[in-house]
Design an enzyme around this catalytic site. Structure first.
Site, PDB file in Angstrom:
ATOM      1  N   LYS A 173       0.871  -1.174   0.000  1.00  0.00           N
ATOM      2  CA  LYS A 173       0.000   0.000   0.000  1.00  0.00           C
ATOM      3  C   LYS A 173       0.908   1.223   0.000  1.00  0.00           C
ATOM      4  O   LYS A 173       1.330   1.709   1.047  1.00  0.00           O
ATOM      5  CB  LYS A 173      -0.904   0.000   1.233  1.00  0.00           C
ATOM      6  CG  LYS A 173      -2.240   0.753   1.065  1.00  0.00           C
ATOM      7  CD  LYS A 173      -2.119   2.221   0.733  1.00  0.00           C
ATOM      8  CE  LYS A 173      -1.695   3.064   1.908  1.00  0.00           C
ATOM      9  NZ  LYS A 173      -1.613   4.526   1.533  1.00  0.00           N
ATOM     10  N   CYS A 281      13.804  11.023   6.485  1.00  0.00           N
ATOM     11  CA  CYS A 281      13.841  10.716   7.914  1.00  0.00           C
ATOM     12  C   CYS A 281      15.266  10.676   8.444  1.00  0.00           C
ATOM     13  O   CYS A 281      15.489  10.705   9.649  1.00  0.00           O
ATOM     14  CB  CYS A 281      13.130   9.402   8.198  1.00  0.00           C
ATOM     15  SG  CYS A 281      13.983   7.941   7.568  1.00  0.00           S
TER      16      CYS A 281
END
Length: 499
Positions: A173, A281
């Protein structure tokens, strides 16, 4: 208007839910496509088909599965330029940065070629009279990956590569903001020899995420994104009996010692702080110079470098340093946090608030910002900004500097710049952060080591890629086998003592 659907059972299919999300061109601000958002029924049907396909794939020997990974590497190299442009159009990255995104995913696929070795179990012969004991690493069945917008190629490959090499089926997903490249990767996996149904790509929103977390067939879930969503997915997934690994936000510090090479440190900070518009990140967003003299020298080196950064669309050439952020909402949030820093009293020594790019006024471009004399109680220090904003927090001593990294709630990555080996070794041993750089600004491990943070940057017991990925996507089964010789003497009613 172009409509983007799903990849189900080896082909592109249209969505049936009737729900769509806009896919923007971040450079222009225009909607360039609509992506279908799957319903729970669509997700559940794709998962059921994946479970059927997994049975044969899981029984395929590891060497044959590894050959699919080997073929995939060749296809990724063949289509590198095509993938990079598709990625840049939806995400906004420069072409060199997009190719780096694909390359770091490709390297994990390369590592997965070694699956036959990584999946070997353990064996003890003659554990007792005529008794052998051995273990097998077997697939968990159907796994799922929920991946972010900022690395549309790399992180899907970090998830799908090990999962598929271990013999699982995989439900991907991806982010609905950048859905095209994951669908292209699925098509390449089919071309590489992956059977239909083993990899399903379902575009969707929270409904699809919840359907993954609640689906009884899916045994393991991997996620990368913000910490609040990581906590939500980890809690709901584990409550439903799933194996879950979630990687969240970050606030990565780089400590600059007085003996560091200031030019080297400044160059590292500019690349690590502003590359990919700060949407990483592992970006360095906090510079911690030790001592006023060090801080003054560092800031003096940073200002001209930052002011010279070239911001623009990927089509402006390979000398563009970074492109737009992903959405207008992301841009607004970054600028809101910049204003909070100004209001709190930090010195905005490079001010990118009024940045405009001629011809791209409606794009999601954010100029570079540099704050000096930031305090640890400020919002710009505590929160992950995820934009081209670097904060300088001055420390009086090494102990104060390392304390900042250790006290922050996030623990993804950190770095130190120094010429002193003793300081570097102390820093690496003591700091409570998952990935450490010594004169390396972005310490992302190579594919054969594992990637993962500590504290509120990571939830779960095992990291991404490297050997941990093969542990996450397999279960260990231990067998005790006895082949006695001679004539059967009757039943035994207690555990036989090992001799």
């Amino acid at each position: 208007m172009k409509e983007i659907g799903h990849w189900i059972n080896g082909k592109l299919v249209a969505g049936t839910s009737g729900k769509f999300a806009d896919v923007f061109n971040p450079a222009t601000g225009e909607v360039q496509a609509r992506v279908a958002l799957a319903s729970k029924a669509e997700l559940d049907a794709a998962t059921a088909d994946a479970a059927k396909a997994q049975v044969k794939w899981g029984a395929t020997n590891p060497q044959r599965r590894a050959r699919v990974m080997m073929a995939m590497v060749g296809l990724l190299n063949r289509d590198m330029d095509k993938l990079a442009e598709a990625l840049s159009i939806e995400h906004g990255k420069t072409i060199p940065d997009a190719k780096g995104d694909i390359q770091r995913g490709l390297e994990v696929i390369e590592f997965c070629i070694g699956a036959p070795h990584l999946l070997k179990g353990e064996f003890t012969d003659s554990a007792g009279p005529g008794i052998d004991m051995y273990s097998m690493r077997q697939p968990i069945g159907v796994a799922a990956g929920i991946t972010p917008f900022n690395f549309p190629a790399m992180i899907p490959m970090w998830k799908m590569g090990p999962a598929l090499a271990c013999g699982n089926a995989f439900i991907l997903k991806p982010s609905e903001r950048a859905p095209t490249v994951p669908l292209m990767l699925a098509a390449l996996m089919k071309e590489a020899g992956l059977p239909d149904g083993v990899l399903q790509v379902i575009n969707g929103d929270k409904e699809s995420v919840d359907a993954i977390l609640d689906n009884e067939v899916i045994s393991g879930v991997g996620f990368v994104g913000s910490t609040p969503i990581a906590q939500y997915i980890y809690a709901r997934g584990t409550a439903n009996g799933k194996r879950v690994q979630c990687f969240g936000g970050a606030k990565n510090h780089m400590i600059i010692m007085p003996d560091a090479d200031m030019d080297q440190a400044a160059d590292a900070l500019v690349g690590a702080g502003y590359g990919a518009a700060g949407e990483r990140c592992m970006a360095i967003s906090v510079a911690v110079p030790v001592g006023e003299k060090t801080a003054d020298a560092l800031v003096a080196k940073l200002i001209p470098r930052i002011e010279k950064l070239k911001v623009g669309p990927y089509t402006a050439g390979n000398d563009v340093d970074y492109g737009p952020v992903v959405t207008g909402a992301a841009k607004a949030n970054i600028l809101k946090l910049v204003e909070s820093g100004v209001a709190a009293g930090a010195e905005l020594v490079v001010d990118g608030r009024d940045f405009k790019l001629q011809g791209y006024e409606d794009g999601f471009f954010v100029g570079p910002h540099l704050f000096d004399k930031v305090r640890t109680d400020m919002e710009i220090y505590r929160k992950e900004i995820f934009g081209p904003v670097l904060s300088v927090v001055r420390a009086k001593s090494y102990e104060e500097a390392i304390g900042m990294a250790m006290d922050h709630e996030y623990g993804n990555g950190t770095a130190i710049y120094t010429r002193d080996g003793d300081t570097a070794r102390d820093f690496a041993a003591r700091v409570n952060v998952g990935m450490i750089g010594i004169n390396v600004p972005i310490p992302v491990p190579l594919a054969y080591h594992t990637f993962g943070g500590w504290k509120k940057s990571s939830f779960g017991d095992l990291n991404q890629h490297g050997p941990d990925a093969f542990r996450f996507y397999t279960r260990t089964k231990t067998i005790t086998a006895r082949w006695p010789s001679g004539i059967k003497e009757g039943g035994e009613f207690n555990f036989k003592q090992m001799e």
